[in-house]
Design an enzyme around this catalytic site. Structure first.
Site, PDB file in Angstrom:
ATOM      1  N   PRO A  60       0.821  -1.212   0.000  1.00  0.00           N
ATOM      2  CA  PRO A  60       0.000   0.000   0.000  1.00  0.00           C
ATOM      3  C   PRO A  60       0.857   1.265   0.000  1.00  0.00           C
ATOM      4  O   PRO A  60       0.410   2.338  -0.382  1.00  0.00           O
ATOM      5  CB  PRO A  60      -0.800  -0.093   1.315  1.00  0.00           C
ATOM      6  CG  PRO A  60      -0.617  -1.458   1.819  1.00  0.00           C
ATOM      7  CD  PRO A  60       0.634  -2.008   1.216  1.00  0.00           C
ATOM      8  N   ARG A  92      -0.915  -8.038 -21.548  1.00  0.00           N
ATOM      9  CA  ARG A  92      -1.789  -7.656 -22.676  1.00  0.00           C
ATOM     10  C   ARG A  92      -1.051  -6.736 -23.645  1.00  0.00           C
ATOM     11  O   ARG A  92      -1.462  -6.577 -24.797  1.00  0.00           O
ATOM     12  CB  ARG A  92      -3.079  -6.995 -22.216  1.00  0.00           C
ATOM     13  CG  ARG A  92      -2.921  -5.611 -21.646  1.00  0.00           C
ATOM     14  CD  ARG A  92      -4.239  -5.079 -21.138  1.00  0.00           C
ATOM     15  NE  ARG A  92      -5.125  -4.656 -22.199  1.00  0.00           N
ATOM     16  CZ  ARG A  92      -5.077  -3.468 -22.786  1.00  0.00           C
ATOM     17  NH1 ARG A  92      -4.141  -2.594 -22.451  1.00  0.00           N
ATOM     18  NH2 ARG A  92      -5.946  -3.147 -23.724  1.00  0.00           N
ATOM     19  N   GLU A 129       1.277  -7.843   7.609  1.00  0.00           N
ATOM     20  CA  GLU A 129       1.431  -6.389   7.487  1.00  0.00           C
ATOM     21  C   GLU A 129       2.544  -6.051   6.495  1.00  0.00           C
ATOM     22  O   GLU A 129       2.974  -4.911   6.406  1.00  0.00           O
ATOM     23  CB  GLU A 129       1.769  -5.787   8.854  1.00  0.00           C
ATOM     24  CG  GLU A 129       0.740  -6.045   9.939  1.00  0.00           C
ATOM     25  CD  GLU A 129      -0.533  -5.236   9.751  1.00  0.00           C
ATOM     26  OE1 GLU A 129      -1.603  -5.849   9.663  1.00  0.00           O
ATOM     27  OE2 GLU A 129      -0.437  -4.017   9.639  1.00  0.00           O
ATOM     28  N   ASP A 153      -5.689   2.627 -25.676  1.00  0.00           N
ATOM     29  CA  ASP A 153      -6.235   2.469 -24.326  1.00  0.00           C
ATOM     30  C   ASP A 153      -6.576   3.823 -23.722  1.00  0.00           C
ATOM     31  O   ASP A 153      -5.988   4.832 -24.084  1.00  0.00           O
ATOM     32  CB  ASP A 153      -5.140   1.865 -23.423  1.00  0.00           C
ATOM     33  CG  ASP A 153      -5.142   0.359 -23.522  1.00  0.00           C
ATOM     34  OD1 ASP A 153      -4.224  -0.256 -22.966  1.00  0.00           O
ATOM     35  OD2 ASP A 153      -6.066  -0.161 -24.162  1.00  0.00           O
TER      36      ASP A 153
END
Ligand SMILES: Nc1cc(-c2ccc3ccn(Cc4ccc(CN5CCCCC5)cc4)c3c2)n[nH]1
Length: 240
Positions: free
Chosen positions: A86, A155, A113, A170
């Protein structure tokens, strides 16, 4: 490209062998190795975590096990080591484009964590290490982030997408969100396809699509508009 993933939940990565990505692997466009971190434990409990120094909630993943696993998986071949967290730099389409040029990617999926920081520090002088976030929300581990990033990267590899043009067109590749798309029937539940898209007037269609992309970007992601280079919007765009 070769991709390796180290995780305590190998089954979480099974979707990578399905559908488009699965076909890319079968076609030899990408090699995938998924490794169980616990294979490098030596204790009967196969412990991979321990309490955090300095206190705090939860557990932290032990450096020794990760060191043995990554030494084995990385071997002597150079690779970019990717650690989802994160607290990472944002993973964006630009990141995916850059990584699509790599020969090897190795993903270290943390749980609990996170992973003892010394694992990142120890590998930083062997090659590139990227601590990346896929968004401002907290997942339970790195596996889902790896599914997202591997799909975004693979991709882009030549031969993977049936229609490669769409990879260039895109969202984000021209800095704007893409506008609405339509297909048959012309009328559905009283909602009609915009006439311009059926007009055959390709200049008008391109203008209409650009206007819808600008409109949507302004409404949903004004930050992308602010980030556009000054020459990105022409006079017609500004009129919008
Ligand atoms: N973009 C994104 C990637 C991840 C990700 C990736 C990898 C792992 C490994 C473990 N977790 C779970 C976890 C990590 C850290 C905390 C502590 N931290 C304290 C302050 C506030 C934020 C959380 C809690 C739980 C992971 C989560 N989540 N979101």
């Amino acid at each position: 490209m070769r991709i390796d993933v180290v995780t305590i939940f190998p089954g979480y990565l099974a979707p990578l062998r399905e559908a488009l990505l699965g076909r890319a692997i079968e076609a030899g466009l990408v090699e995938l190795g998924v490794h169980d971190l616990r294979d490098w434990t030596h204790d009967v409990h196969q412990a991979v975590d321990d309490s955090p120094y300095g206190g705090g909630p939860g557990m932290v993943m032990r450096p020794q096990v990760w060191g043995e696993a990554l030494d084995a998986v990385l071997g002597e071949e150079p690779a970019r080591l990717v650690v989802p967290t994160p607290a990472g730099r944002p993973f964006t389409q630009a990141t995916a484009q850059a990584w699509a040029a790599e020969e090897r990617l190795v993903f270290a999926c943390g749980r609990y964590e996170g992973i003892d920081q010394r694992v990142v520090d120890a590998y930083a002088d062997r090659g590139p290490v990227d601590e990346v976030s896929i968004g401002d929300y907290v997942l339970v581990g790195g596996e889902v982030a790896v599914l997202v990033m591997v799909e975004a990267v693979v991709r882009l590899l030549p031969g993977v997408l049936g229609n490669p043009v769409s990879a260039q067109e895109d969202s984000f590749s021209d800095g704007l969100l893409e506008g609405p798309a339509y297909t048959r029937p012309v009328s559905w539940r009283g909602l009609d396809v915009p006439d311009v898209l059926r007009s055959g007037n390709h200049a008008a269609i391109a203008r209409w699509r650009r206007d819808r992309a600008l409109e949507r970007t302004a409404a949903r992601r004004p930050d992308l508009l602010d980030a556009l280079p000054p020459d990105a919007l022409d006079r017609a765009d500004r009129a919008f």
